[in-house]
Scaffold this active site. Structure first.
Site, PDB file in Angstrom:
ATOM      1  CB  SER A  32     -10.015  12.246  40.402  1.00 48.46           C
ATOM      2  OG  SER A  32     -11.057  13.184  40.238  1.00 48.46           O
ATOM      3  CE1 TYR A  52      -8.106  15.173  44.488  1.00 48.21           C
ATOM      4  CE2 TYR A  52      -9.553  15.501  42.592  1.00 48.21           C
ATOM      5  CZ  TYR A  52      -9.132  14.741  43.675  1.00 48.21           C
ATOM      6  OH  TYR A  52      -9.759  13.543  43.929  1.00 48.21           O
TER       7      TYR A  52
END
Length: 244
Positions: A141, A154
């Protein structure tokens, strides 16, 4: 000519969104594709039908990435069904966005069990089952490079995936297996939920002037899965329109 004809791929979490686009793109390139889904069998079967429409074989299997036994069974089943595995795409991921002071142990475990632990053991299974010359591609990500409020857990789980892959790329090189990552920017899927003004700000902040589409990610996966990417190894490719 189909660049992946004769190859067998696993794409986890491929019943919708980026995973769906990846699975269908690999199918268009001629690969046999086994996809996994968590609970929506109908959507998974629709992806299988789309891949078969391109003339490729496809199979949908229900699997929980956070369950180590299920992950090992998945790779064994695909290898036994199709005779081999050439490409493994680790796409499954979950996110919890909360201020650090509000994160519970359950939140932390949910994210790390799926993203970090789950992907680690999927990588382990891929290392055991992939044919020499194979391709392992994991989804990271852009959050690992640009932190945002509420996104610490995350981002950390995705950073762990990057480190697992960097190490594995050094371990499997002698077998001609490449291990790479893609770090998508904000991508327009049904899981993208944010206020309209925030979305507009993101678009204006992106040099290419739009949100990413699942196909933008899938096209780069197809490249990394192909023989054209034979000299790309241990890399994280930022696919984000230049926003970072």
């Amino acid at each position: 000519m189909s660049s992946l004809k004769g190859k067998v791929a696993i794409v986890t979490g491929a019943s919708r969104g980026i995973g769906q686009a990846i699975a269908e793109r690999l199918g268009r390139e001629g690969a046999t594709v086994a996809i996994t889904y968590a609970g929506n069998k109908e959507k998974a079967e629709a992806v299988v039908n789309a891949i078969q429409g391109y003339g490729a074989e496809a199979l949908a299997l229900q699997s929980d990435i956070s369950n180590l036994t299920a992950t090992r069974t998945l790779f064994q089943q695909v290898a036994e069904t199709f005779g081999k595995i050439d490409i493994a795409v680790n796409n499954v991921g979950v996110a919890v966005y909360k201020p650090t002071v509000d994160i519970t142990e359950a939140d932390f475990d949910k994210v790390f069990d799926a993203n970090a632990k789950g992907t680690f053991f999927a990588l382990q299974a891929a290392a055991q089952y992939l044919s020499d010359g194979g391709r392992i591609i994991s989804l990271s990500s852009g959050a690992t490079r640009q932190s945002i409020p509420t996104g610490g857990v995350y981002a950390a789980s995705k950073a762990a995936i990057e480190q697992f892959c960097y190490a594995l790329s050094k371990e499997l090189g002698h077998r001609g297996i490449t291990v790479n990552l893609i770090a998508p920017g904000v991508t327009n899927t049904d899981g993208l939920i944010m206020p309209a003004d925030a979305l507009d700000h993101l678009i204006q902040s992106t040099p290419l002037g739009r949100l990413g589409q699942p196909s933008d990610i899938a096209d780069v996966v197809a490249f990394l899965a192909s023989k054209d990417a034979r000299w790309v190894n241990g890399q994280t490719i930022q696919v984000n329109g230049g926003i970072l």
